[in-house]
Design a protein around this motif. Sequence first.
Motif, mmCIF file in Angstrom:
data_model
loop_
_atom_site.group_PDB
_atom_site.id
_atom_site.type_symbol
_atom_site.label_atom_id
_atom_site.label_comp_id
_atom_site.label_asym_id
_atom_site.label_seq_id
_atom_site.Cartn_x
_atom_site.Cartn_y
_atom_site.Cartn_z
ATOM 1 N N HIS A 33 35.317 -125.396 -29.682
ATOM 2 C CA HIS A 33 35.388 -123.954 -29.891
ATOM 3 C C HIS A 33 34.085 -123.342 -29.406
ATOM 4 C CE1 HIS A 33 36.987 -120.310 -31.591
ATOM 5 N NE2 HIS A 33 35.924 -120.127 -32.334
ATOM 6 N N LEU A 89 48.625 -120.561 -23.913
ATOM 7 C CA LEU A 89 48.053 -121.468 -24.900
ATOM 8 C C LEU A 89 47.785 -122.793 -24.184
ATOM 9 C CD1 LEU A 89 50.215 -120.770 -28.090
ATOM 10 C CD2 LEU A 89 48.081 -119.714 -27.359
ATOM 11 N N PHE A 116 46.531 -128.135 -34.730
ATOM 12 C CA PHE A 116 47.617 -127.410 -34.051
ATOM 13 C C PHE A 116 47.777 -127.905 -32.621
ATOM 14 C CE2 PHE A 116 46.909 -123.481 -36.836
ATOM 15 C CZ PHE A 116 48.128 -123.588 -37.475
ATOM 16 N N HIS A 211 45.369 -110.683 -31.915
ATOM 17 C CA HIS A 211 44.568 -111.705 -32.606
ATOM 18 C C HIS A 211 43.609 -111.001 -33.554
ATOM 19 C CE1 HIS A 211 41.125 -114.873 -32.451
ATOM 20 N NE2 HIS A 211 41.839 -114.978 -33.544
ATOM 21 N N GLU A 213 40.653 -111.760 -36.076
ATOM 22 C CA GLU A 213 39.741 -112.813 -36.527
ATOM 23 C C GLU A 213 39.538 -112.745 -38.019
ATOM 24 O OE1 GLU A 213 36.381 -114.542 -34.705
ATOM 25 O OE2 GLU A 213 36.870 -113.600 -32.788
ATOM 26 N N VAL A 214 39.423 -113.911 -38.629
ATOM 27 C CA VAL A 214 39.156 -113.948 -40.061
ATOM 28 C C VAL A 214 37.674 -114.248 -40.231
ATOM 29 C CG1 VAL A 214 39.693 -115.136 -42.213
ATOM 30 C CG2 VAL A 214 41.489 -114.727 -40.544
ATOM 31 N N PHE B 143 54.317 -123.609 -35.906
ATOM 32 C CA PHE B 143 53.654 -123.132 -37.126
ATOM 33 C C PHE B 143 53.799 -121.625 -37.311
ATOM 34 C CE2 PHE B 143 51.847 -127.299 -37.225
ATOM 35 C CZ PHE B 143 51.641 -127.525 -38.577
ATOM 36 N N ASP B 162 40.950 -119.862 -36.838
ATOM 37 C CA ASP B 162 40.155 -118.799 -36.243
ATOM 38 C C ASP B 162 40.903 -117.473 -36.248
ATOM 39 O OD1 ASP B 162 41.886 -120.095 -34.571
ATOM 40 O OD2 ASP B 162 40.710 -119.768 -32.758
ATOM 41 N N GLY B 163 41.755 -117.288 -37.238
ATOM 42 C CA GLY B 163 42.373 -115.984 -37.410
ATOM 43 C C GLY B 163 43.882 -116.013 -37.354
ATOM 44 N N VAL B 164 44.447 -114.812 -37.383
ATOM 45 C CA VAL B 164 45.899 -114.676 -37.366
ATOM 46 C C VAL B 164 46.314 -114.253 -35.961
ATOM 47 C CG1 VAL B 164 47.864 -113.463 -38.359
ATOM 48 C CG2 VAL B 164 45.890 -114.024 -39.789
ATOM 49 N N PHE B 165 47.252 -114.993 -35.390
ATOM 50 C CA PHE B 165 47.711 -114.714 -34.030
ATOM 51 C C PHE B 165 49.131 -114.172 -34.051
ATOM 52 C CE2 PHE B 165 44.371 -117.753 -33.508
ATOM 53 C CZ PHE B 165 43.802 -117.466 -32.279
ATOM 54 N N GLU B 166 49.375 -113.202 -33.187
ATOM 55 C CA GLU B 166 50.719 -112.722 -32.917
ATOM 56 C C GLU B 166 51.070 -113.286 -31.548
ATOM 57 O OE1 GLU B 166 53.686 -110.362 -34.517
ATOM 58 O OE2 GLU B 166 51.655 -109.981 -35.208
#
Lengths: 343, 259
Positions: A33, A89, A116, A211, A213-214, B143, B162-166
Amino acid sequence: MTALPKYGCFRCFPNGRRSEMNMGSIWVVAEQHRGQPLPIAFELLGAARDLTDNVRAITFGQGATAAAKLLGEHGARSIVELGDLAPGLPAPRVAAALAEMVAEERPEAVFFGTTFDGREIAARLSARLRRPLLANVIGLELTVDGPVAHHGLNGGEELATTRFINARPGIYLLRPKCFAPRDRESPSTATVAHREPPEAGATDAVRVVAHQEVVQHGPTLDAAEIVVTGGRGFGSVEKFAQVEQLAELLKGATGATRAAVDAGWAPYSAQVGQTGKIVKPNVYIACGVSGATQHLVGMKDSSHIIAINKDPEAAIFSVSDLGIVADVNALLPRLIRALEARR
Amino acid sequence: MRIAVCVKQIPKEHERIVFDPESLRVRRDGKLIMDDSDAYGVELALRLVGEAGEGEVIVVSMAPHDEETGLRHALAMGAARAVLVSDDALGGSDALRTATVLAAVVARIKPDIVIAGTESTDGYTGTMPIQLSELLGWPSLAFSSSLDLVAGELRARREADDGVFELSCPLPAIATVTSGSVEPRYPSLRGIMEARRKPIETLRLSDLALNAAEFEADGASEEVRSIVPAQQRAAGEVIVDDGTAEVRVLSLLSEWKAI
Ligand SMILES: Cc1cc2nc3c(=O)[nH]c(=O)nc-3n(C[C@H](O)[C@H](O)[C@H](O)COP(=O)(O)OP(=O)(O)OC[C@H]3O[C@@H](n4cnc5c(N)ncnc54)[C@H](O)[C@@H]3O)c2cc1C
């Protein structure tokens, strides 16, 4: 690495006899990352180097070139970097590139981490090569018949020992925190090459349309020395907030059971267990958690475990150093006050 | 809109898998039921078809002995019909074999979307749907915690580190759905009655023009050498909170150098 892995790599041969095995090379798909390899990437390299010196890392995404250098310092003899792969992706094109490379060089094995992308690339490679894969690998061993894998079944209740036949390369999905990374060797003599992955057609048609980010407060679940996990026992999102408060006071990370995640009290990224994170902190505190097999597999190798549950028969007590039969909504406020008083 | 949902039928005592000591395979001779993890996919498929205003949900499964109990459950939830592949040559199949068979079923029924769970409760390999997507050459949304149709594309939400993706992709496509994505409906009494009359097509490998000996390249296979119970951690002390348990916790935390 705090605790030694329970299984991990071990060889059946005294030092030096490894080469007689005629082991081929092992490839490691090393995720990173922004230039920093993920901890699992170093664990995969450690696992591979315990079996052979002939280890290649394959990395990709933005920052792959910076990550390549670090991978060389942690056990890779050569690194192939696949570029940033935008706008899709990564999995479809990484799998396509690996399939091409495998056809050219036939490694003994390809190692992936259970993430993932790791799962997805391994699955795609398996389908492309029409070779089986082994998931949930927690230990590897070199025998006269070649590599043999120890892997969990039934949520980790059983341990199977399996080997591939005629499968070269064997495709292995390794679970995090089961293999020790190697110490850094700097400078490294590893070579780095760029390879342009082929197009992957319709499988590469997924696009990110948004997207969010958290923001991470405190340590990540993977890295935290203390993890405080809350389960369904809290009853509401307001009460679950005590878990976060306790974690913060202890400078630890917040975990959640699947039931708590499903209830919307915590994000999926906080889930500990079979479908979530594997954690092995110094101290794990489970509050209002029943101790289902799928949860235990993610935390039972923590160095110390404290469990709080109102049911004296709760399964979580069977893995705890200290079990406390208590109402979390009574004990947590007292624990929080006592910790605040120490500051 | 035609949606196929992959349903795994697993032993009822799924808390405990029984391995055949001879073959080291999971024994599936008892009664099988639908894996709970698959109820989310069935529910999402029913909603997507409902919102589209037309179409059907087809459940597909591979199971021994023509087992259909789990399929009847999905039919009772509202799926229109089912396709079951059952063949003695498929005993002990792994994820790749299952994906190979289901790819042939998908080619036969031609759905717009295939939905599966992220992983099964018993095997938990978690790769079958992606192997299926690669075999079909379709994009996949793994997922997913929600699914929607937007402008003819399939949209999914994915909660990652690293976050929420659409995410979005064109059809046909495969999605795997997490638990908790929706609340699966319970079959109504009427649904259960109707499910008895809904069609289940049972296929053998020959109906799909498949030969199990050709599933893997070069005769690649796995050999399970042993299966043993995993090492268990020993239980420690259990105390009842007398109103001062926090003192005990603090002293342990400092003994373990955590505070
Ligand atoms: C394929 C699959 C994958 C899964 N993956 C995961 C995973 O990754 N992680 C995971 O966690 N689960 C996972 N699960 C789910 C798992 O089986 C359990 O359902 C889940 O862990 C239960 O969460 P829980 O302990 O919060 O809830 P419950 O099992 O409902 O337990 C709640 C506990 O809280 C106690 N309690 C209630 N009120 C109080 C109170 N006031 N004070 C103290 N204690 C109280 C109860 O006695 C009970 O023991 C998976 C399941 C499947 C089938």
